[in-house]
Design a protein around this motif. Sequence first.
Motif, PDB file in Angstrom:
ATOM      1  N   LEU A 108       0.806  -1.219   0.000  1.00  0.00           N
ATOM      2  CA  LEU A 108       0.000   0.000   0.000  1.00  0.00           C
ATOM      3  C   LEU A 108       0.843   1.275   0.000  1.00  0.00           C
ATOM      4  O   LEU A 108       0.295   2.376  -0.046  1.00  0.00           O
ATOM      5  N   PRO A 110       2.607   2.901  -2.300  1.00  0.00           N
ATOM      6  CA  PRO A 110       2.408   3.908  -3.351  1.00  0.00           C
ATOM      7  C   PRO A 110       1.138   4.738  -3.174  1.00  0.00           C
ATOM      8  O   PRO A 110       0.990   5.779  -3.802  1.00  0.00           O
ATOM      9  N   PHE A 111       0.241   4.293  -2.330  1.00  0.00           N
ATOM     10  CA  PHE A 111      -1.027   4.993  -2.140  1.00  0.00           C
ATOM     11  C   PHE A 111      -1.009   5.901  -0.913  1.00  0.00           C
ATOM     12  O   PHE A 111      -2.017   6.532  -0.609  1.00  0.00           O
ATOM     13  N   CYS A 113       0.603   9.189   0.505  1.00  0.00           N
ATOM     14  CA  CYS A 113       1.345  10.359   0.020  1.00  0.00           C
ATOM     15  C   CYS A 113       1.465  11.415   1.108  1.00  0.00           C
ATOM     16  O   CYS A 113       0.575  11.568   1.944  1.00  0.00           O
ATOM     17  N   VAL A 123       5.373  10.214  -2.497  1.00  0.00           N
ATOM     18  CA  VAL A 123       5.098   8.920  -1.873  1.00  0.00           C
ATOM     19  C   VAL A 123       5.868   8.831  -0.563  1.00  0.00           C
ATOM     20  O   VAL A 123       7.061   9.132  -0.508  1.00  0.00           O
ATOM     21  N   CYS A 131       3.359  11.944  -6.206  1.00  0.00           N
ATOM     22  CA  CYS A 131       2.061  11.257  -6.299  1.00  0.00           C
ATOM     23  C   CYS A 131       1.221  11.936  -7.383  1.00  0.00           C
ATOM     24  O   CYS A 131       0.344  12.748  -7.094  1.00  0.00           O
ATOM     25  N   GLY A 133       0.382   9.954 -10.421  1.00  0.00           N
ATOM     26  CA  GLY A 133      -0.161   8.931 -11.307  1.00  0.00           C
ATOM     27  C   GLY A 133       0.597   8.800 -12.615  1.00  0.00           C
ATOM     28  O   GLY A 133       0.065   8.266 -13.585  1.00  0.00           O
ATOM     29  N   HIS A 137       5.474   6.663 -10.185  1.00  0.00           N
ATOM     30  CA  HIS A 137       4.313   6.498  -9.298  1.00  0.00           C
ATOM     31  C   HIS A 137       3.274   5.580  -9.927  1.00  0.00           C
ATOM     32  O   HIS A 137       2.695   4.727  -9.248  1.00  0.00           O
ATOM     33  N   LEU A 138       3.039   5.725 -11.211  1.00  0.00           N
ATOM     34  CA  LEU A 138       2.095   4.845 -11.900  1.00  0.00           C
ATOM     35  C   LEU A 138       2.585   3.400 -11.859  1.00  0.00           C
ATOM     36  O   LEU A 138       1.815   2.485 -11.555  1.00  0.00           O
ATOM     37  N   SER A 141       2.246   2.055  -8.355  1.00  0.00           N
ATOM     38  CA  SER A 141       0.830   1.826  -8.037  1.00  0.00           C
ATOM     39  C   SER A 141       0.320   0.553  -8.705  1.00  0.00           C
ATOM     40  O   SER A 141      -0.415  -0.226  -8.082  1.00  0.00           O
ATOM     41  N   GLY A 144       1.951  -2.392  -6.877  1.00  0.00           N
ATOM     42  CA  GLY A 144       1.303  -2.566  -5.578  1.00  0.00           C
ATOM     43  C   GLY A 144      -0.115  -3.090  -5.717  1.00  0.00           C
ATOM     44  O   GLY A 144      -0.545  -3.957  -4.957  1.00  0.00           O
ATOM     45  N   GLY A 145      -0.853  -2.577  -6.705  1.00  0.00           N
ATOM     46  CA  GLY A 145      -2.228  -3.027  -6.924  1.00  0.00           C
ATOM     47  C   GLY A 145      -2.305  -4.494  -7.316  1.00  0.00           C
ATOM     48  O   GLY A 145      -3.109  -5.253  -6.769  1.00  0.00           O
TER      49      GLY A 145
END
Length: 173
Positions: A108, A110-111, A113, A123, A131, A133, A137-138, A141, A144-145
Amino acid sequence: VQLFSVVNQMQINWLEPLNTWLGLANLLSFDLDYISVGCVAPLAALPRFTLQTFLVLALFLVAVLVHFLFQLKKNLGNQTQDWQSGLLVRTLGSLFMVFYISVMASLLTPFRCNVHPNGLSSVQGYNEVLCNGKDAHLQMSLLGGFGLLLPISFLALSTWVVVVVRPQRLREA
């Protein structure tokens, strides 16, 4: 101990001896900055996050490899091959329970900030990554997702075993 590593991420200046305990908890949270990997091999934010994310998977692969090597040695020369897969599943389940909070906190990252006075945000733990996107960062994310699919699957499987399988086995017994 895992909760200490999460509390340590709150960026509060704690007093001793709690500060020392929180620092030691970072070892279980796979914080590569705590063990100073950057001194030996400086890494950019994305490779550092990727390494930190897949370090836990490496632990699982080591457990699987050790299990199969031990079973191969044990079954050498036997007519019946008993691989004891149930033992491996229980071992992996125990490892996952031990490191669940650390894995979730890591994935989590990267989410989470930090907002700066100039209006930009970066981040937490990776101040060089904005942060926004985009770019690193993308990629962080997305990694991590997708990585979250593993602990969420473990949680769903554990819930299914407790809610569905266990009552069935209790009725059959």
